[in-house]
Design a protein around this motif. Structure first.
Motif, PDB file in Angstrom:
ATOM      1  N   GLY A   1       6.098  -1.793   9.283  1.00 42.89           N
ATOM      2  CA  GLY A   1       6.874  -2.295   8.141  1.00 42.89           C
ATOM      3  C   GLY A   1       5.968  -3.084   7.196  1.00 42.89           C
ATOM      4  N   LEU A   2       4.963  -3.741   7.769  1.00 44.62           N
ATOM      5  CA  LEU A   2       4.045  -4.528   6.926  1.00 44.62           C
ATOM      6  C   LEU A   2       3.239  -3.637   5.982  1.00 44.62           C
ATOM      7  CD1 LEU A   2       2.538  -7.269   9.317  1.00 44.62           C
ATOM      8  CD2 LEU A   2       4.393  -7.499   7.643  1.00 44.62           C
ATOM      9  N   THR A   3       2.979  -2.389   6.381  1.00 44.89           N
ATOM     10  CA  THR A   3       2.207  -1.509   5.489  1.00 44.89           C
ATOM     11  C   THR A   3       3.030  -1.185   4.240  1.00 44.89           C
ATOM     12  OG1 THR A   3       2.866   0.573   6.605  1.00 44.89           O
ATOM     13  CG2 THR A   3       0.872  -0.521   7.426  1.00 44.89           C
ATOM     14  N   TYR A   4       4.340  -0.936   4.438  1.00 44.24           N
ATOM     15  CA  TYR A   4       5.220  -0.684   3.286  1.00 44.24           C
ATOM     16  C   TYR A   4       5.380  -1.959   2.459  1.00 44.24           C
ATOM     17  CZ  TYR A   4       6.151   3.800   5.375  1.00 44.24           C
ATOM     18  OH  TYR A   4       5.979   5.062   5.882  1.00 44.24           O
ATOM     19  N   ARG A   5       5.489  -3.090   3.164  1.00 37.63           N
ATOM     20  CA  ARG A   5       5.629  -4.369   2.467  1.00 37.63           C
ATOM     21  C   ARG A   5       4.375  -4.700   1.658  1.00 37.63           C
ATOM     22  NH1 ARG A   5       9.598  -8.236   4.426  1.00 37.63           N
ATOM     23  NH2 ARG A   5      11.049  -7.147   5.785  1.00 37.63           N
TER      24      ARG A   5
ATOM     25  N   VAL B   1       2.191  -2.675   0.283  1.00 40.39           N
ATOM     26  CA  VAL B   1       2.132  -1.861  -0.942  1.00 40.39           C
ATOM     27  C   VAL B   1       3.153  -2.390  -1.948  1.00 40.39           C
ATOM     28  CG1 VAL B   1       2.536   0.443  -1.913  1.00 40.39           C
ATOM     29  CG2 VAL B   1       1.278   0.198   0.244  1.00 40.39           C
ATOM     30  N   ALA B   2       4.378  -2.684  -1.460  1.00 37.48           N
ATOM     31  CA  ALA B   2       5.424  -3.202  -2.355  1.00 37.48           C
ATOM     32  C   ALA B   2       4.978  -4.511  -2.993  1.00 37.48           C
ATOM     33  CB  ALA B   2       6.719  -3.412  -1.566  1.00 37.48           C
TER      34      ALA B   2
ATOM     35  N   HIS C   1      -2.284   2.254  -4.381  1.00 39.75           N
ATOM     36  CA  HIS C   1      -2.285   0.960  -3.681  1.00 39.75           C
ATOM     37  C   HIS C   1      -2.470   1.162  -2.170  1.00 39.75           C
ATOM     38  CE1 HIS C   1      -1.155  -1.091  -7.327  1.00 39.75           C
ATOM     39  NE2 HIS C   1      -1.149  -2.243  -6.683  1.00 39.75           N
ATOM     40  N   ALA C   2      -1.832   2.206  -1.636  1.00 37.41           N
ATOM     41  CA  ALA C   2      -1.923   2.461  -0.188  1.00 37.41           C
ATOM     42  C   ALA C   2      -3.354   2.806   0.210  1.00 37.41           C
ATOM     43  CB  ALA C   2      -0.971   3.600   0.191  1.00 37.41           C
ATOM     44  N   ARG C   3      -4.078   3.496  -0.667  1.00 38.45           N
ATOM     45  CA  ARG C   3      -5.456   3.904  -0.354  1.00 38.45           C
ATOM     46  C   ARG C   3      -6.360   2.700  -0.142  1.00 38.45           C
ATOM     47  NH1 ARG C   3      -5.339   8.778  -3.996  1.00 38.45           N
ATOM     48  NH2 ARG C   3      -4.531  10.307  -2.524  1.00 38.45           N
ATOM     49  N   TYR C   4      -6.045   1.601  -0.814  1.00 34.98           N
ATOM     50  CA  TYR C   4      -6.909   0.414  -0.712  1.00 34.98           C
ATOM     51  C   TYR C   4      -6.401  -0.582   0.319  1.00 34.98           C
ATOM     52  CZ  TYR C   4      -9.297   2.234  -4.741  1.00 34.98           C
ATOM     53  OH  TYR C   4     -10.029   3.039  -5.567  1.00 34.98           O
ATOM     54  N   LEU C   5      -5.391  -0.179   1.077  1.00 37.73           N
ATOM     55  CA  LEU C   5      -4.785  -1.114   2.032  1.00 37.73           C
ATOM     56  C   LEU C   5      -5.729  -1.391   3.204  1.00 37.73           C
ATOM     57  CD1 LEU C   5      -2.109  -2.545   2.417  1.00 37.73           C
ATOM     58  CD2 LEU C   5      -1.342  -0.633   3.794  1.00 37.73           C
ATOM     59  N   ASP C   6      -5.894  -2.688   3.507  1.00 42.43           N
ATOM     60  CA  ASP C   6      -6.714  -3.080   4.650  1.00 42.43           C
ATOM     61  C   ASP C   6      -5.765  -3.693   5.684  1.00 42.43           C
ATOM     62  OD1 ASP C   6      -8.362  -4.221   6.497  1.00 42.43           O
ATOM     63  OD2 ASP C   6      -9.601  -5.320   5.051  1.00 42.43           O
ATOM     64  N   LEU C   7      -5.560  -2.980   6.795  1.00 45.11           N
ATOM     65  CA  LEU C   7      -4.576  -3.438   7.789  1.00 45.11           C
ATOM     66  C   LEU C   7      -4.896  -4.838   8.299  1.00 45.11           C
ATOM     67  CD1 LEU C   7      -3.938  -0.207   9.941  1.00 45.11           C
ATOM     68  CD2 LEU C   7      -2.773  -0.985   7.879  1.00 45.11           C
ATOM     69  N   ALA C   8      -6.186  -5.167   8.360  1.00 45.66           N
ATOM     70  CA  ALA C   8      -6.599  -6.474   8.900  1.00 45.66           C
ATOM     71  C   ALA C   8      -6.250  -7.621   7.957  1.00 45.66           C
ATOM     72  CB  ALA C   8      -8.090  -6.463   9.193  1.00 45.66           C
ATOM     73  N   GLN C   9      -6.002  -7.295   6.681  1.00 46.26           N
ATOM     74  CA  GLN C   9      -5.743  -8.356   5.690  1.00 46.26           C
ATOM     75  C   GLN C   9      -4.244  -8.617   5.466  1.00 46.26           C
ATOM     76  OE1 GLN C   9      -8.119 -10.197   4.154  1.00 46.26           O
ATOM     77  NE2 GLN C   9      -9.596  -9.113   5.433  1.00 46.26           N
ATOM     78  N   MET C  10      -3.371  -7.888   6.151  1.00 42.11           N
ATOM     79  CA  MET C  10      -1.935  -8.044   5.879  1.00 42.11           C
ATOM     80  C   MET C  10      -1.452  -9.360   6.483  1.00 42.11           C
ATOM     81  SD  MET C  10      -0.467  -4.166   6.398  1.00 42.11           S
ATOM     82  CE  MET C  10      -0.594  -4.226   8.167  1.00 42.11           C
ATOM     83  N   ASP C  11      -0.793 -10.161   5.658  1.00 46.39           N
ATOM     84  CA  ASP C  11      -0.370 -11.496   6.106  1.00 46.39           C
ATOM     85  C   ASP C  11       1.155 -11.515   6.254  1.00 46.39           C
ATOM     86  OD1 ASP C  11       0.360 -14.121   6.391  1.00 46.39           O
ATOM     87  OD2 ASP C  11      -1.061 -14.881   4.893  1.00 46.39           O
ATOM     88  N   LYS C  12       1.605 -11.494   7.513  1.00 50.39           N
ATOM     89  CA  LYS C  12       3.038 -11.387   7.777  1.00 50.39           C
ATOM     90  C   LYS C  12       3.834 -12.521   7.132  1.00 50.39           C
ATOM     91  CE  LYS C  12       6.312 -11.057  11.592  1.00 50.39           C
ATOM     92  NZ  LYS C  12       7.036  -9.827  11.398  1.00 50.39           N
TER      93      LYS C  12
ATOM     94  N   ILE D   1      10.323  -8.829  -1.050  1.00 45.13           N
ATOM     95  CA  ILE D   1       9.304  -7.835  -0.677  1.00 45.13           C
ATOM     96  C   ILE D   1       9.916  -6.805   0.288  1.00 45.13           C
ATOM     97  CG2 ILE D   1       7.056  -7.485   0.451  1.00 45.13           C
ATOM     98  CD1 ILE D   1       6.169 -10.171  -0.655  1.00 45.13           C
ATOM     99  N   GLY D   2      10.788  -7.266   1.197  1.00 42.03           N
ATOM    100  CA  GLY D   2      11.474  -6.348   2.117  1.00 42.03           C
ATOM    101  C   GLY D   2      12.351  -5.366   1.359  1.00 42.03           C
ATOM    102  N   GLU D   3      13.061  -5.850   0.353  1.00 37.56           N
ATOM    103  CA  GLU D   3      13.918  -5.000  -0.475  1.00 37.56           C
ATOM    104  C   GLU D   3      13.075  -3.948  -1.196  1.00 37.56           C
ATOM    105  OE1 GLU D   3      17.413  -5.359   0.357  1.00 37.56           O
ATOM    106  OE2 GLU D   3      17.201  -4.387  -1.598  1.00 37.56           O
TER     107      GLU D   3
END
Ligand code: DC
Length: 208
Positions: free
Chosen positions: A32-36, A38-39, A58-69, A77-79
């Motif tokens: 869910g954080l990956t969609y969040r 990008v949103a 935006h998804a192409r540049y996503l760094d999973l390690a940088q996602m801040d829950k 952001i959830g919406e």
């Protein structure tokens, strides 16, 4: 070993996934954080939520390690995440990232809406974690109040039902229980009971 956990918003799947990852010595990805993420990028730049090409970029540049829950858990952001989650091309891009995370040794626990059906159809074990909308709304309201936020049960419930509807009725990868997933209904369980039930299911599946 790959453990796939799907279920509706506020079903407790995230807490379970984290604890199961610790227990089995696996990595964890809250998809869910990956969609969040990008949103959040689109919102921050004032970009439209319906432009698939921009979302994919935006998804192409996503760094999973940088996602801040803690930042990404904001309600708006959830919406927005639920809205962009209908874009098929964006999903393909995020699924690619999620799969490569899952397939990196020693394996992982992934939680989301389409893990057992689309992202990891060959997962070692699949759980579908659910609870009544009322139980989920009660938990979400209590959680918000415990964080000192304002929360109104009726509007939280309405919000969850709207999100369930959008996530379950979309044409691309809707929220649905995989045919070979084990159903875990936590309506009458506390988190400890749900965790022990999940460990039992997974241990049995891994031994089989
Ligand atoms: O689980 P969450 O509330 O963080 O998810 C936010 C939105 O992202 C959710 O409404 C639907 C979407 N999502 C999805 O479509 N597929 C996933 N695997 C995870 C989340």
């Amino acid at each position: 070993m790959i453990i796939a956990i799907d279920g509706p918003a506020a079903s407790g799947k995230g807490t379970l996934a984290r604890r199961l990852a610790d227990h089995f010595g696996l990595r964890h990805l809250d998809t869910g954080l990956t969609y969040r993420a990008v949103a959040a990028g689109l919102l921050a730049n004032g970009l439209p939520l319906g432009d698939e090409a921009v979302a994919i970029e935006h998804a192409r540049y996503l760094d999973l390690a940088q996602m801040d829950k803690s930042v990404l858990s904001a309600h708006e952001i959830g919406e927005a995440a639920s809205r962009i989650a209908v874009l098929g091309g964006l999903r393909d891009e995020l699924v690619r990232l999620q799969r490569s995370f899952a397939e990196t040794p020693p394996g992982a626990v992934l939680d989301g809406r389409d893990i057992g059906t689309v992202v990891c159809p060959n997962a070692t074990v699949k759980l579908f974690v659910t609870a009544s909308a009322e139980a989920r709304a009660r938990r979400r309201t209590d959680e918000m109040i415990s964080k000192g936020q304002e929360a109104n049960y009726a509007s939280v419930l309405e919000d969850l039902q709207r999100r369930d509807e959008r996530d379950s009725k979309r044409t691309v990868a809707p929220l649905t229980q995989a045919a070979d997933a084990v159903l875990l209904d936590t309506t009458k369980m506390d988190i400890e009971t749900a965790f022990r039930a999940a460990v039992d299911i997974i241990s049995r599946a891994a031994d089989a």
